[in-house]
Design a protein around this motif. Sequence first.
Motif, PDB file in Angstrom:
ATOM      1  N   LYS A 484       2.594  13.093  -4.187  1.00 60.62           N
ATOM      2  CA  LYS A 484       3.761  13.299  -3.328  1.00 60.62           C
ATOM      3  C   LYS A 484       3.973  14.591  -3.328  1.00 60.62           C
ATOM      4  CE  LYS A 484       7.992  11.294  -2.096  1.00 60.62           C
ATOM      5  NZ  LYS A 484       8.945  10.515  -2.309  1.00 60.62           N
ATOM      6  N   GLU A 485       4.229  15.090  -2.198  1.00 63.48           N
ATOM      7  CA  GLU A 485       5.082  16.475  -2.252  1.00 63.48           C
ATOM      8  C   GLU A 485       6.527  16.183  -1.641  1.00 63.48           C
ATOM      9  OE1 GLU A 485       5.305  20.258   1.006  1.00 63.48           O
ATOM     10  OE2 GLU A 485       3.560  18.775   1.204  1.00 63.48           O
ATOM     11  N   THR A 486       7.270  16.855  -2.502  1.00 58.93           N
ATOM     12  CA  THR A 486       8.827  16.596  -2.199  1.00 58.93           C
ATOM     13  C   THR A 486       9.233  17.003  -0.745  1.00 58.93           C
ATOM     14  OG1 THR A 486       9.440  17.200  -4.601  1.00 58.93           O
ATOM     15  CG2 THR A 486      11.220  17.192  -3.107  1.00 58.93           C
ATOM     16  N   ASN A 487       9.727  16.114   0.052  1.00 57.83           N
ATOM     17  CA  ASN A 487       9.978  16.455   1.383  1.00 57.83           C
ATOM     18  C   ASN A 487       8.712  16.620   2.321  1.00 57.83           C
ATOM     19  OD1 ASN A 487      12.729  16.299   0.701  1.00 57.83           O
ATOM     20  ND2 ASN A 487      12.893  18.382   0.248  1.00 57.83           N
ATOM     21  N   GLY A 488       7.445  16.096   1.828  1.00 59.48           N
ATOM     22  CA  GLY A 488       6.412  16.401   2.480  1.00 59.48           C
ATOM     23  C   GLY A 488       5.504  15.040   2.565  1.00 59.48           C
ATOM     24  N   THR A 489       4.352  15.306   2.721  1.00 61.81           N
ATOM     25  CA  THR A 489       3.400  14.113   2.800  1.00 61.81           C
ATOM     26  C   THR A 489       3.184  13.533   1.353  1.00 61.81           C
ATOM     27  OG1 THR A 489       2.435  15.048   4.727  1.00 61.81           O
ATOM     28  CG2 THR A 489       1.025  13.393   3.611  1.00 61.81           C
ATOM     29  N   ALA A 490       2.965  12.223   1.474  1.00 61.99           N
ATOM     30  CA  ALA A 490       2.385  11.814   0.240  1.00 61.99           C
ATOM     31  C   ALA A 490       1.150  10.807   0.321  1.00 61.99           C
ATOM     32  CB  ALA A 490       3.426  10.474  -0.075  1.00 61.99           C
ATOM     33  N   CYS A 500      -8.843  -6.694  -1.534  1.00 65.92           N
ATOM     34  CA  CYS A 500     -10.075  -6.226  -2.450  1.00 65.92           C
ATOM     35  C   CYS A 500     -10.869  -4.928  -1.953  1.00 65.92           C
ATOM     36  CB  CYS A 500     -11.120  -7.289  -2.503  1.00 65.92           C
ATOM     37  SG  CYS A 500     -12.331  -6.984  -4.023  1.00 65.92           S
ATOM     38  N   LEU A 501      -9.842  -3.872  -1.492  1.00 63.59           N
ATOM     39  CA  LEU A 501     -10.280  -2.742  -1.110  1.00 63.59           C
ATOM     40  C   LEU A 501      -9.807  -1.551  -1.568  1.00 63.59           C
ATOM     41  CD1 LEU A 501      -9.974  -3.475   2.824  1.00 63.59           C
ATOM     42  CD2 LEU A 501     -11.899  -3.547   1.504  1.00 63.59           C
ATOM     43  N   LEU A 502     -10.363  -0.482  -1.832  1.00 64.00           N
ATOM     44  CA  LEU A 502      -9.880   0.650  -2.404  1.00 64.00           C
ATOM     45  C   LEU A 502      -9.602   1.702  -0.975  1.00 64.00           C
ATOM     46  CD1 LEU A 502      -8.894   2.444  -4.674  1.00 64.00           C
ATOM     47  CD2 LEU A 502     -11.529   3.482  -4.896  1.00 64.00           C
ATOM     48  N   TYR A 503      -8.557   2.360  -0.738  1.00 56.28           N
ATOM     49  CA  TYR A 503      -8.545   3.177   0.479  1.00 56.28           C
ATOM     50  C   TYR A 503      -7.388   4.259  -0.076  1.00 56.28           C
ATOM     51  CZ  TYR A 503      -4.322   0.575   1.956  1.00 56.28           C
ATOM     52  OH  TYR A 503      -3.155   0.171   2.180  1.00 56.28           O
ATOM     53  N   THR A 504      -7.300   5.204   0.952  1.00 59.13           N
ATOM     54  CA  THR A 504      -6.277   6.400   0.722  1.00 59.13           C
ATOM     55  C   THR A 504      -5.487   5.924   1.766  1.00 59.13           C
ATOM     56  OG1 THR A 504      -7.632   7.806   2.048  1.00 59.13           O
ATOM     57  CG2 THR A 504      -8.190   7.788  -0.349  1.00 59.13           C
ATOM     58  N   SER A 505      -4.231   6.624   1.700  1.00 63.18           N
ATOM     59  CA  SER A 505      -3.094   6.352   2.786  1.00 63.18           C
ATOM     60  C   SER A 505      -2.552   7.940   2.704  1.00 63.18           C
ATOM     61  CB  SER A 505      -2.103   5.253   2.421  1.00 63.18           C
ATOM     62  OG  SER A 505      -1.165   5.329   3.204  1.00 63.18           O
ATOM     63  N   PRO A 506      -1.830   8.296   3.833  1.00 64.58           N
ATOM     64  CA  PRO A 506      -1.833   7.724   5.181  1.00 64.58           C
ATOM     65  C   PRO A 506      -3.539   7.814   5.676  1.00 64.58           C
ATOM     66  CG  PRO A 506      -1.302  10.101   5.278  1.00 64.58           C
ATOM     67  CD  PRO A 506      -1.428   9.881   4.028  1.00 64.58           C
ATOM     68  N   SER A 507      -3.945   6.844   6.669  1.00 57.60           N
ATOM     69  CA  SER A 507      -5.090   6.529   7.040  1.00 57.60           C
ATOM     70  C   SER A 507      -5.175   5.996   8.508  1.00 57.60           C
ATOM     71  CB  SER A 507      -6.064   5.583   6.190  1.00 57.60           C
ATOM     72  OG  SER A 507      -7.309   5.264   6.756  1.00 57.60           O
ATOM     73  N   PRO A 508      -6.314   6.304   9.420  1.00 58.39           N
ATOM     74  CA  PRO A 508      -6.199   5.557  10.770  1.00 58.39           C
ATOM     75  C   PRO A 508      -6.142   4.215  10.854  1.00 58.39           C
ATOM     76  CG  PRO A 508      -7.754   7.408  10.696  1.00 58.39           C
ATOM     77  CD  PRO A 508      -7.095   7.096   9.288  1.00 58.39           C
ATOM     78  N   ARG A 509      -6.490   3.558   9.444  1.00 59.14           N
ATOM     79  CA  ARG A 509      -6.505   2.083   9.321  1.00 59.14           C
ATOM     80  C   ARG A 509      -5.318   1.736   9.106  1.00 59.14           C
ATOM     81  NH1 ARG A 509     -11.394   0.337   5.691  1.00 59.14           N
ATOM     82  NH2 ARG A 509     -10.441  -1.693   6.258  1.00 59.14           N
ATOM     83  N   ASP A 510      -4.024   2.521   8.827  1.00 54.73           N
ATOM     84  CA  ASP A 510      -2.744   2.033   8.558  1.00 54.73           C
ATOM     85  C   ASP A 510      -2.018   1.846   9.672  1.00 54.73           C
ATOM     86  OD1 ASP A 510      -3.221   2.153   5.802  1.00 54.73           O
ATOM     87  OD2 ASP A 510      -2.502   4.274   5.720  1.00 54.73           O
ATOM     88  N   SER A 511      -2.605   2.357  10.947  1.00 56.36           N
ATOM     89  CA  SER A 511      -1.787   2.299  11.973  1.00 56.36           C
ATOM     90  C   SER A 511      -1.916   1.078  12.938  1.00 56.36           C
ATOM     91  CB  SER A 511      -2.091   3.576  13.133  1.00 56.36           C
ATOM     92  OG  SER A 511      -3.590   3.678  13.144  1.00 56.36           O
TER      93      SER A 511
END
Length: 511
Positions: A484-490, A500-511
């Motif tokens: 996490k960046e303070t006042n920025g993107t996490a 049972c998935l490993l993923y990163t966020s943010p991701s198109p799949r989160d939308s």
Amino acid sequence: PGPRAMTIRSQDDTASIHLIAGNESDAELSIMASQDQDAVITLAHIVNKGMRDRLVIADNEHDLAVFTPVVGDVKYRGDFTVGGGLIGSAGPKAMTIRSLDSAASLNLISGNRSNVELKLSAPDNKDSIITLAEGSNRFHILNHGSADKLMITDGTHELLGTRRGSGDTYIRSTELMGIYRGSGDTYVRGQLKIGRDPANPMFVAESQNGDVGMQGDLTIGGRSIRGARSATIRSKDAAAMLHIQSGGPNDAGLKITTPHNRNASITLKETNGTAFHIVNKGMRDRLVIADNEHDLAVFTPVVGDVKYRGDFTVGGGLIGSAGPKAMTIRSLDSAASLNLISGNRSNVELKLSAPDNKDSIITLAEGSNRFHILNHGSADKLMITDGSTELMGIYRGSGDTYVRGQLKIGRNPIDPMFVAESQNGDVGMQGDLTIGGRSIRGARSATIRSKDAAAMLHIQSGGPNDAGLKITTPHNRNASITLKETNGTAFHIVNKGMRCLLYTSPSPRDS
């Protein structure tokens, strides 16, 4: 020429010579001899000894009485008796030695190493008296026959004393001295002085207040005297005291001596109350302070060890005085220690008590260097200081702790298991770090944060071993890493436990 004689002789009746003067004239029988010859009247013999200038009464062999002219001195060969059974008459009898202008004396001188005695004899129960008179003043030394005692009086009153057997006593105030027959008991009315100088006597006993003074030593009993002995100082209604005072630069002391292995003691006793004893226990070679049942304090000679039966208090409410108090344990050439040992499986406690908001302090000193362990009363915390700086503090109740310097934990201070640096805040440990635990409720977190520089978690394995970051959650829960960046993107790297998935966020799949 030749002797001459006149004889008056009766064949069967009295023969006499009468010289009768008349008209108020003297009558004289004069017997005159030539110079240096004797003029004699023989009854026995009454002789004017011309050669010796003496009048002599003699028998055929000895001078019986010799009279000296002018001075009147008289000498007798035998005993001299005034009155008595042979020629005495009724009534008092007296013999007087008197000088008109000089001293008068009675001298009794024994010979051939014999004793001399001035003897006055009276019938039973009568007094034998020696009177010493000065003008109208009198002193009488008498054998008081009816009282069976020797007395000295001033002759003013009839006196009585203690009678033998019954002990009944009546003493008039004017009896000056009395000595009882047999026992030798003595009564002295006035001051008694003993010594060669009455102005500075060796011994004085006062008659009015009973004070006694002496310049020499006082001995009661002695080496050859059997049986117990005692000296008592007692007052009926006031204080009693023994005062020993030395003079000049000299010491004063009270010394009590006993035979070997016996006890020498001082007893402080209250009538119908407690008695305390200060005892030199000869058999044990100890000085003991005791009551009637127990040793209360025991002192060992040479080393000076002391043991107390009860509590030991310095100062305090009962006998304490104003000002600071101190007790010191000090050795001149060896270790010094204070040992507290409990008995019968009981706890032991070293207790220091101060009033509210005052400090209780233990000081550990080495030369001029100090460490103080104290209950800081006003701050309500336990502190360790060096006298100027607080080194450690622990607050009451919360247990919050402050350590000024480096903190090391472990058995070896050179290689500790845990180190917390005081200057830069670095912490090192040789074991695992656990925050929280299986039995600890509520959220837990660990934060690495810098105010003005980089912050980092560095995991480094040793030798050929792997290194890793492991995040574990209960079943079907998410394990994630957030960048996490303070006042920025996490960004999140998440193990989605339910999916049972490993993923990163943010991701198109989160939308």
